[in-house]
Design an enzyme around this catalytic site. Structure first.
Site, PDB file in Angstrom:
ATOM      1  N   SER A   1      -6.741  48.246 -32.365  1.00  0.00           N
ATOM      2  CA  SER A   1      -6.981  47.965 -30.946  1.00  0.00           C
ATOM      3  C   SER A   1      -5.767  47.371 -30.235  1.00  0.00           C
ATOM      4  O   SER A   1      -5.643  47.519 -29.017  1.00  0.00           O
ATOM      5  CB  SER A   1      -8.192  47.050 -30.771  1.00  0.00           C
ATOM      6  OG  SER A   1      -7.965  45.797 -31.375  1.00  0.00           O
TER       7      SER A   1
ATOM      8  N   GLU B   1      -7.506  37.486 -33.566  1.00  0.00           N
ATOM      9  CA  GLU B   1      -7.493  38.109 -34.886  1.00  0.00           C
ATOM     10  C   GLU B   1      -7.994  37.213 -36.013  1.00  0.00           C
ATOM     11  O   GLU B   1      -8.449  37.717 -37.039  1.00  0.00           O
ATOM     12  CB  GLU B   1      -6.081  38.602 -35.227  1.00  0.00           C
ATOM     13  CG  GLU B   1      -5.484  39.573 -34.218  1.00  0.00           C
ATOM     14  CD  GLU B   1      -6.238  40.891 -34.118  1.00  0.00           C
ATOM     15  OE1 GLU B   1      -6.860  41.318 -35.107  1.00  0.00           O
ATOM     16  OE2 GLU B   1      -6.209  41.495 -33.028  1.00  0.00           O
TER      17      GLU B   1
END
Length: 183
Positions: free
Chosen positions: A17, A92
């Site tokens: 992404s 993340e």
């Protein structure tokens, strides 16, 4: 902590992404290759593309000797490096299933840079292990999370890779399986 000097620019390697929705400002992006790792739908998503009751799958870099992953390296000005790392860590590392690592990325223009990469922790409970294309397609085809349908994540990644001239035959096969009318 960044291994480089604070007055040096930060490089970030994107393979999923991040290549279509980085979420930070950068001054340069260059296709690049990371050796010794494979892009893989091997991490359960219980927030962004799935839920605790119905986990989705997201991409991760998985250590795999002899493999390589083509992606996009982003250069961030040194003065913004720490702020970008903070944004990336919030995004993340929220489930601690990734490890932040600094790896050498070979850029398409032949430069070699040390870039921050997010690598799956294969000992973490969110690591899915090896799933067949059909198993992945079933999960991705039905999953939905805070950021939308799991299939959108797959299709947007494939579209961006294609626009960069990067062929990932596993993702192309998976996208075809997810897009089948019987799914």
């Amino acid at each position: 902590m960044r291994p480089d000097e604070q007055d040096e620019d930060l490089w970030v390697f994107g393979y999923g992404s991040l290549i279509w929705q980085p979420g930070f400002e950068f001054v340069e992006s260059v296709p690049g290759t990371l050796h010794g790792f494979a892009r893989s739908f091997c991490m359960w998503s219980v927030h962004y593309r799935g839920s605790r009751r119905s986990p989705g799958l997201v991409l991760a870099l998985k250590p795999q000797p002899g493999s390589f992953c083509r992606g996009l390296a982003f250069r961030v000005e040194a003065s913004h490096g720490d702020a970008v790392l903070e944004v990336l860590r919030d995004r993340e590392l929220m489930a601690s299933a990734y490890r932040e690592e600094w790896q050498t990325v070979e850029l398409e223009d032949e430069r070699r840079v040390s870039a921050v990469c997010y690598v799956v922790d294969t000992g973490h409970e969110l690591y899915s292990g090896e799933l067949s294309i059909e198993e992945q397609a079933d999960i991705i085809g039905r999953s939905f999370g805070e950021r939308g349908h799991n299939r959108e994540y797959l299709f947007r990644t494939c579209e961006r890779l294609e626009s960069l001239g990067i062929v990932d035959s596993d993702l192309v096969e998976l996208a075809g399986a997810v897009a089948r009318p019987d799914r």
